[in-house]
Write a protein that holds these residues in place. Sequence first.
Motif, mmCIF file in Angstrom:
data_model
loop_
_atom_site.group_PDB
_atom_site.id
_atom_site.type_symbol
_atom_site.label_atom_id
_atom_site.label_comp_id
_atom_site.label_asym_id
_atom_site.label_seq_id
_atom_site.Cartn_x
_atom_site.Cartn_y
_atom_site.Cartn_z
ATOM 1 N N VAL A 125 -22.704 19.699 -55.545
ATOM 2 C CA VAL A 125 -23.464 18.848 -54.624
ATOM 3 C C VAL A 125 -22.623 18.335 -53.454
ATOM 4 O O VAL A 125 -21.385 18.356 -53.497
ATOM 5 N N GLU A 126 -23.326 17.858 -52.453
ATOM 6 C CA GLU A 126 -22.695 17.399 -51.210
ATOM 7 C C GLU A 126 -21.650 16.310 -51.466
ATOM 8 O O GLU A 126 -21.845 15.408 -52.291
ATOM 9 N N LEU A 174 -26.650 22.239 -60.938
ATOM 10 C CA LEU A 174 -26.026 21.258 -60.038
ATOM 11 C C LEU A 174 -24.731 20.750 -60.651
ATOM 12 O O LEU A 174 -24.734 20.149 -61.722
ATOM 13 N N SER A 175 -23.632 20.983 -59.948
ATOM 14 C CA SER A 175 -22.331 20.542 -60.454
ATOM 15 C C SER A 175 -21.813 19.351 -59.647
ATOM 16 O O SER A 175 -22.045 19.266 -58.435
ATOM 17 N N ALA A 176 -21.136 18.433 -60.325
ATOM 18 C CA ALA A 176 -20.459 17.306 -59.655
ATOM 19 C C ALA A 176 -19.262 16.936 -60.512
ATOM 20 O O ALA A 176 -19.386 16.817 -61.725
ATOM 21 N N THR A 181 -20.028 11.378 -56.723
ATOM 22 C CA THR A 181 -20.937 12.404 -56.188
ATOM 23 C C THR A 181 -22.066 12.755 -57.161
ATOM 24 O O THR A 181 -22.949 13.543 -56.834
ATOM 25 N N LEU A 182 -22.003 12.144 -58.345
ATOM 26 C CA LEU A 182 -23.011 12.427 -59.372
ATOM 27 C C LEU A 182 -24.424 12.182 -58.849
ATOM 28 O O LEU A 182 -25.358 12.917 -59.159
ATOM 29 N N GLN A 183 -24.563 11.148 -58.032
ATOM 30 C CA GLN A 183 -25.859 10.775 -57.485
ATOM 31 C C GLN A 183 -26.494 11.928 -56.704
ATOM 32 O O GLN A 183 -27.722 12.030 -56.627
#
Lengths: 239, 355
Positions: A125-126, A174-176, A181-183
């Motif tokens: 994720v971003e 989805l990886s974090a 960045t989990l959000q």
Amino acid sequence: MVVRINVLLPHQCGFFHIDVKEVVNTANEELFKTLSDAVVSCKKDDVIAAVGKAKGKAPAVELIDNGLAAGMNEVGVLFERGKLFLPHVMMAADAMSAGVELLQDELGGSEGASSKLGVIVNGTVEGDVHDIGKAIVSTMLQAAGFEVHDIGRDVPVQNFIDKIKETDADMVGLSALMTTTLQGQKEVIELLKENGLRDKVKVMVGGAPATDAWAKKCGADCYAENASEAVAKAKELLL
Amino acid sequence: MTTEHFLRMGDGQKIFMTKEDIRADIEAGSADAADLGEIPAMSENEIDHMLDIITSPGRIVGVEPGLEVPVTHDIGSIRIDGDQGNSGVGIPASRLVGSMVHERAFGADTMELGHIDYSYKPVKPVISHECQTMEVCQQNMIIPMLYGAMPNMGLYYTPDGPFENPGDLMKAFKISEAQDSIQHAGDHGIRDMVWIMQKLQKVGSDGVNFDTIGAAGDGDMYASLNAIEALRKEFPGIYIEAGMAGELVLGMHGDLEYDGTRLAGLWPHQQAPLVAKAGANIFGPVCNTNTSRTSAWNLGRSVTFTKAAVEASSIPCHVDMGMGVGGIPMLETPPIDAVTRASKAMVEIAGVDGI
């Protein structure tokens, strides 16, 4: 196949039936084991040779499911146990694909194991630049037979949606790797809903700070602890 | 009615379990480590001891007097100032202040200076700044002050670095190209890590901490061991701490070796002798926490791996304890009940020399 051989036998006692079945099953088991071992050896030539010998001795679907795919599962187990490594997983997957290719003509119009198990979009994720764990998950999913579109790391939320639409994906991974960045995983899920895609697309979350509880909280379908579990859960959700 | 005891899941959630169930989880966690590492599982006495520690009624526990061990802190110099959700408390303070608070208020036995990026590669352009800060810290502090960062070979691959990303190459079945990329990145990593420490040694650094070795797989371990060997050769008196990223060295390359031993697939008890051979003073074994399992299962597993490493190691072992490692739940600020229980078990059962 077992039934056909039994009909030809002169003695029709049940006891004899069982013995014959066992002999036939043992023969097939040896066939499957040879195929499985060839995949575990990660050598394409061995797999091609094994498939060449096995072809016609059992239905192609069985040769794939009980032989080649079983070998690939064993490769996954050995990877998890630190006995085989990423290059070996890829070599085994490549060898298995070559074996399946040889059996294509026998598969005919039936749904063979060569068909993709599902389409998965995978990305970090971003705001999160971690790539390696996600790349391993992508590789393992691909090796297991999924069509994987790895869109990299630090991926803007909208890019996930665009890729899902473009590939008609069944699942998004989805990886974090950071608590901060989990959000971003939740943001992708929210955007899936806004685009009317949430019911169609399964969501898997992963990465060091992700947990089962977080998966439930953010509205994902599952959480995977590692690459092997990601494969198992993807199969569980999509097959 | 059966008494239930408070403990946690690996994600920090509070749970209650009976003694029998906790014991079964400790045993299962230990058995998992024993099975994977082909090492001895915990004995009945050790399981009983861990059970006592976990079910101890106090909120915190501690080791018996005389069994205290030294503690050190990775990147503690920015833990006071840090406010990114990474255990920092967001109080404006310089790295010098952060380090001195750890030395004089928190009882740290050694300390490390770390940059906010905490990887060796990004230190290169700010090396003068790092040298200046190290010098000031050395002038103000008494405890050993190391320089620490992660080898982090991931930064050497595209899009962050010059070498093609082996993950992308692997997915395209370009296996030998991926292996070449890992090898090249490793060789560059060695050169960078040695160069950085040459600079920091000149301003009085007491040593170096290689933190999270193997995070990018066996290439990361290859680079770290060779950098350790080169630094030991150049600076015979340098203090070198080598801490791992996880219990297993992932085989991204698969065939890289150090001293004739294949690096991929090594478990803590197999990592320790190699780290010593390379020239490190301290080995930091790591076991990652499974967030879907209980702290009893995780601690049983972690202690089993760590104990085997301690027994196999010819140098002291300072186990890595914190967020998501060493049987401690995966939380930004790990709960003190779990931290103290895991720490006590590591000292009293695994026999670690430090934390």
